[in-house]
Design an enzyme around this catalytic site. Sequence first.
Site, PDB file in Angstrom:
ATOM      1  N   HIS A  20       0.892  -1.165   0.000  1.00  0.00           N
ATOM      2  CA  HIS A  20       0.000   0.000   0.000  1.00  0.00           C
ATOM      3  C   HIS A  20       0.931   1.216   0.000  1.00  0.00           C
ATOM      4  CE1 HIS A  20      -4.094   1.362   0.365  1.00  0.00           C
ATOM      5  NE2 HIS A  20      -3.844   2.078   1.444  1.00  0.00           N
ATOM      6  N   LYS A 165     -10.087   6.408  -3.686  1.00  0.00           N
ATOM      7  CA  LYS A 165      -9.136   7.404  -3.177  1.00  0.00           C
ATOM      8  C   LYS A 165      -7.766   6.969  -3.665  1.00  0.00           C
ATOM      9  CE  LYS A 165      -7.651   8.380   1.535  1.00  0.00           C
ATOM     10  NZ  LYS A 165      -8.122   8.861   2.844  1.00  0.00           N
ATOM     11  N   LYS A 167      -3.731   7.380  -3.646  1.00  0.00           N
ATOM     12  CA  LYS A 167      -2.669   7.904  -2.793  1.00  0.00           C
ATOM     13  C   LYS A 167      -1.574   8.449  -3.683  1.00  0.00           C
ATOM     14  CE  LYS A 167      -3.911   6.952   1.464  1.00  0.00           C
ATOM     15  NZ  LYS A 167      -3.854   7.921   2.553  1.00  0.00           N
ATOM     16  N   ASP A 196      -5.407  11.552  -1.981  1.00  0.00           N
ATOM     17  CA  ASP A 196      -4.868  11.903  -0.673  1.00  0.00           C
ATOM     18  C   ASP A 196      -3.362  12.099  -0.827  1.00  0.00           C
ATOM     19  OD1 ASP A 196      -4.342  12.298   1.973  1.00  0.00           O
ATOM     20  OD2 ASP A 196      -5.082  10.350   2.673  1.00  0.00           O
ATOM     21  N   GLU A 222      -7.302  15.469  -0.483  1.00  0.00           N
ATOM     22  CA  GLU A 222      -7.175  15.350   0.977  1.00  0.00           C
ATOM     23  C   GLU A 222      -5.778  15.782   1.420  1.00  0.00           C
ATOM     24  OE1 GLU A 222      -8.560  11.536   2.275  1.00  0.00           O
ATOM     25  OE2 GLU A 222      -7.476  11.625   4.178  1.00  0.00           O
ATOM     26  N   ASP A 247      -7.379  16.190   6.914  1.00  0.00           N
ATOM     27  CA  ASP A 247      -7.220  14.914   7.617  1.00  0.00           C
ATOM     28  C   ASP A 247      -6.192  15.099   8.739  1.00  0.00           C
ATOM     29  OD1 ASP A 247      -6.781  12.381   8.532  1.00  0.00           O
ATOM     30  OD2 ASP A 247      -5.995  11.547   6.676  1.00  0.00           O
ATOM     31  N   LYS A 271     -11.725  11.009  11.807  1.00  0.00           N
ATOM     32  CA  LYS A 271     -11.158   9.715  12.192  1.00  0.00           C
ATOM     33  C   LYS A 271     -11.318   9.539  13.695  1.00  0.00           C
ATOM     34  CE  LYS A 271      -7.732   9.236   8.537  1.00  0.00           C
ATOM     35  NZ  LYS A 271      -6.300   9.245   8.182  1.00  0.00           N
ATOM     36  N   GLU A 325     -14.614   5.564   4.298  1.00  0.00           N
ATOM     37  CA  GLU A 325     -13.552   4.696   3.744  1.00  0.00           C
ATOM     38  C   GLU A 325     -13.281   3.566   4.735  1.00  0.00           C
ATOM     39  OE1 GLU A 325     -10.250   7.471   3.338  1.00  0.00           O
ATOM     40  OE2 GLU A 325      -9.850   7.388   5.487  1.00  0.00           O
TER      41      GLU A 325
END
Length: 382
Positions: A20, A165, A167, A196, A222, A247, A271, A325
Site C-alpha cells: 500500500h 481514493k 494515494k 490523498d 485530501e 485529515d 477519524k 472509507e
Amino acid sequence: MTKIDQIETLILDIPTIRGHVLSMATMRVQTAVLVRVRFSDGSEGIGEGTTIGGLSYGPESPEGIKSAIDTYIAPALAGRDADNVNGAIQLVDKLVKGNRIAKTAVEMALWDGLGKRLNVPVSQLFGGAVHERLPVAWTLASGNSETDIAEAHEMIETRRHNIFKLKIGKRSVRDDVAHVARIKAAVGEAASVRVDINTAWSLQDARWGLKGLQDAGCELVEQPVPARYRKDLAELTRGYEIAVMADEALNGPEDAFEVAASKAADVFAVKVAQSGGLKRASEVVAIGQAAGLGLYGGTMLETGLGTAAALQLFATVETLHWGTEFFGPLLLTEDILAEPITYRDFCVDIPRGPGIGTTLDPDKIDFFRRDGGRTMTAVAGA
Ligand code: MUC
Ligand code: MG
C-alpha cells in the site's frame, strides 16, 4: 457499582494483501494495538488503537500506544466506575496529554463493555443509528497505474466500491496528475475519484496540483500540505473548485474548531483514532455540521474491530456527504473477527449486536500477535 478491573494490551502484525504505497511509506503489514478491559461483574470490552506506517504518519507508534496504555492509562482507570465512560475520558485527558490513539483504544473498550452490559449496540449509546449501511470507498495505492485501473474495474464490476481514493504525493506533481487523469479516464462516470497527498506537497506544488487534478475530473483532494499550514489550506480551499478535505490537520475538537473558523477545508475526514475516541469524534462531527462543512468517515486502516466501532458512531451521523472509507479489514490478508463485516452494493453494513457488535477469532489473534505467546487468548474471547 461495576468497576474497571484490568486493562490488557496486545500488538498484532497482519500482512496487507499488496503493498500500500503512500507518500511517506509503503505498508506491507498493518500493526494494531488491541485492548481488553475486564470489569468486576465478569463482563469485558475490546478496543483497538491503530496508526499507519510506524511513526511515518503521525506522532504515535504502535509500541508507544501500548506503552501509554500499560504505564499510564490502565493504572489510572483501575477500580473506577465502569459505566461512567465520560468520567474515564475526563480523568485520562487530565493525566495524559496527546496520545489520542492510545486513549481511543481504551475508550472504545469501555463503550463496548457498557453496550454489552446494557445489551445495546454502541450506536444506541450515541443516540441511535439512522443508517443500516454506509457508502464505502477503496484506496488505489499499488504504486502502478495499470494495476490500479485493473483493481478499480474489478471493484466496480463486483459492486464492492465505486468511490476511489488515490494515494499520491510520492512522485512529481506532473506524474501524479497524469496518473490520476489516466485512472479517471478509465473509470469515467462509473466512479468518483479522489486523492490523498498525506501532506507531501508545498503550497507551490499544491497550486499546480489542484489545478491539474480539477481539470482531470478528480472531485476531492485530501490534506495536500502539512497539517500545521492552516493558512495554506485556507488559500487552496478558497482558490479552487475541487473540494479540499482536512485529515492530518484534525486532531480532535479544538483543531476542528480552528480549521472550521479559518475556513481551511470544505470537508472534514473524521477519524475516531485521530480525534481521541468515539466521543471526541462525535464532537468533531458536531463542529463540522455546525460550520456547514462536508463530512467523511475516515480510517487509520484499522482491523475489523476498530472499523466496527467507527461504524457504530457514523451510523448515528445524519449526513455523510462524502461517504466513508471503512475498508480497513479488506486490505488485510486475514481479518481477526469471528464474523467478518459485510461489504456489498458499494456499501458496508453496520454490525448488529451489543457493544461494538463484533467478537474476535482467538486463533487469528494467536497467529498474528507479535509476542508469539499463546496464553492471552482471553483477549480474543471477549
Ligand atoms: C489516510 O491518510 O487517510 C486511509 C485510507 C488509506 O488508504 O490510508 C488511510 C490514511
Ligand atoms: Mg488521509
